[in-house]
Design an enzyme around this catalytic site. Structure first.
Site, PDB file in Angstrom:
ATOM      1  N   ASP A  99      20.085  58.311  74.015  1.00  0.00           N
ATOM      2  CA  ASP A  99      18.719  58.315  74.346  1.00  0.00           C
ATOM      3  C   ASP A  99      17.679  58.548  72.892  1.00  0.00           C
ATOM      4  O   ASP A  99      17.122  57.287  72.673  1.00  0.00           O
ATOM      5  CB  ASP A  99      18.134  59.194  75.295  1.00  0.00           C
ATOM      6  N   ASP A 102      17.703  62.366  66.631  1.00  0.00           N
ATOM      7  CA  ASP A 102      16.893  63.477  66.015  1.00  0.00           C
ATOM      8  C   ASP A 102      17.405  63.925  64.545  1.00  0.00           C
ATOM      9  O   ASP A 102      17.332  63.136  63.783  1.00  0.00           O
ATOM     10  CB  ASP A 102      16.664  64.379  67.038  1.00  0.00           C
TER      11      ASP A 102
HETATM   12  P1  IMP Z   1      20.024  65.666  67.593  1.00  0.00           P
HETATM   13  O1  IMP Z   1      21.369  66.183  67.677  1.00  0.00           O
HETATM   14  O2  IMP Z   1      19.053  66.575  66.869  1.00  0.00           O
HETATM   15  O3  IMP Z   1      19.869  64.217  66.886  1.00  0.00           O
HETATM   16  O4  IMP Z   1      19.410  65.662  69.289  1.00  0.00           O
HETATM   17  C1  IMP Z   1      19.847  64.768  69.966  1.00  0.00           C
HETATM   18  C2  IMP Z   1      19.514  65.168  71.226  1.00  0.00           C
HETATM   19  O5  IMP Z   1      18.415  66.161  71.329  1.00  0.00           O
HETATM   20  C3  IMP Z   1      19.107  64.028  72.235  1.00  0.00           C
HETATM   21  O6  IMP Z   1      20.262  63.504  72.948  1.00  0.00           O
HETATM   22  C4  IMP Z   1      18.121  64.662  73.222  1.00  0.00           C
HETATM   23  O7  IMP Z   1      18.928  65.165  74.156  1.00  0.00           O
HETATM   24  C5  IMP Z   1      17.471  65.834  72.583  1.00  0.00           C
HETATM   25  N1  IMP Z   1      16.008  65.469  72.073  1.00  0.00           N
HETATM   26  C6  IMP Z   1      15.819  65.528  70.851  1.00  0.00           C
HETATM   27  N2  IMP Z   1      14.358  65.138  70.636  1.00  0.00           N
HETATM   28  C7  IMP Z   1      14.231  64.973  71.768  1.00  0.00           C
HETATM   29  C8  IMP Z   1      12.770  64.583  72.422  1.00  0.00           C
HETATM   30  O8  IMP Z   1      11.520  64.342  71.740  1.00  0.00           O
HETATM   31  N3  IMP Z   1      12.754  64.505  73.837  1.00  0.00           N
HETATM   32  C9  IMP Z   1      13.835  64.775  74.705  1.00  0.00           C
HETATM   33  N4  IMP Z   1      14.925  65.356  74.320  1.00  0.00           N
HETATM   34  C10 IMP Z   1      15.111  65.222  72.773  1.00  0.00           C
END
Ligand code: IMP
Length: 180
Positions: A99, A102
């Protein structure tokens, strides 16, 4: 518009148009390769459902679920697999469907796990990309939209398991959260 929704970033129509383009690109890139699309639960379920209906070549579909330690990903990027793939991905062309990327910690970890299973190829498709917060650099092959450093919900994305059902992607106003 719902009370806690600050601003709609991408309407249902914006999303459909972009997802249609992505589906067509993936179809042409993977023609003849019989790819396996791997959705990362829960957030990608609406995106992958729409995306595969815009793909006009044969595909296989599988899902993985990973733990996020409450609502936060562990800073080491080590995530726990709650549901592993049903399919063996050795020699398969695998496309991970996420989805939002980040920090990249979650996918960085998953990418390593899946790469170790020796797929023929391993690529990433994400609906949303927030590059400003990236910690782990990832090879993102397909990205729907880049978004600024603001928390978003809708179209599968949640805040504390809510808002996944919104048909659009919106900024969330967190301070009024108790009122809704
Ligand atoms: P990462 O490991 O920091 O890249 O985080 C990825 C995961 O964090 C995604 O798959 C989402 O489940 C969650 N996430 C990060 N940012 C958002 C946001 O703005 N809204 C909702 N979920 C988020």
């Amino acid at each position: 518009m719902r009370d806690n929704i600050d601003e709609i970033l991408f309407s249902a129509e914006d999303i459909l148009n972009r997802v249609t383009d992505m589906g067509l690109t993936i179809s042409s890139d993977y023609r003849g390769l019989d790819p396996l699309l791997v959705g990362i639960l829960k957030g990608s379920f609406i995106f992958i459902a729409d995306l595969i209906r815009k793909i006009n070549i044969p595909i296989n579909l599988d899902f993985m679920a990973i733990s996020s330690y409450g609502n936060n990903i562990d800073s080491s990027g080590v995530v726990r697999i709650l549901k592993d793939l049903d399919e063996n991905i050795s020699e398969r062309h695998v496309l991970i469907v996420e989805d939002i990327v980040d920090t990249g910690l979650t996918l960085g970890y998953l990418f390593q796990i899946l790469q170790a299973r020796r797929p023929a190829s391993l690529k990433i498709c994400t609906l949303l990309d927030r590059p400003t917060r990236r910690i782990v650099e990832l090879p993102i092959a397909y990205s729907g939209f880049q978004i600024p450093d603001t928390f978003v919900v809708g179209y599968g994305l949640d805040y504390r398991q809510r808002y996944r059902n919104l048909p659009y992607i919106a900024k969330l106003r967190l301070k009024n959260e108790k009122n809704n």
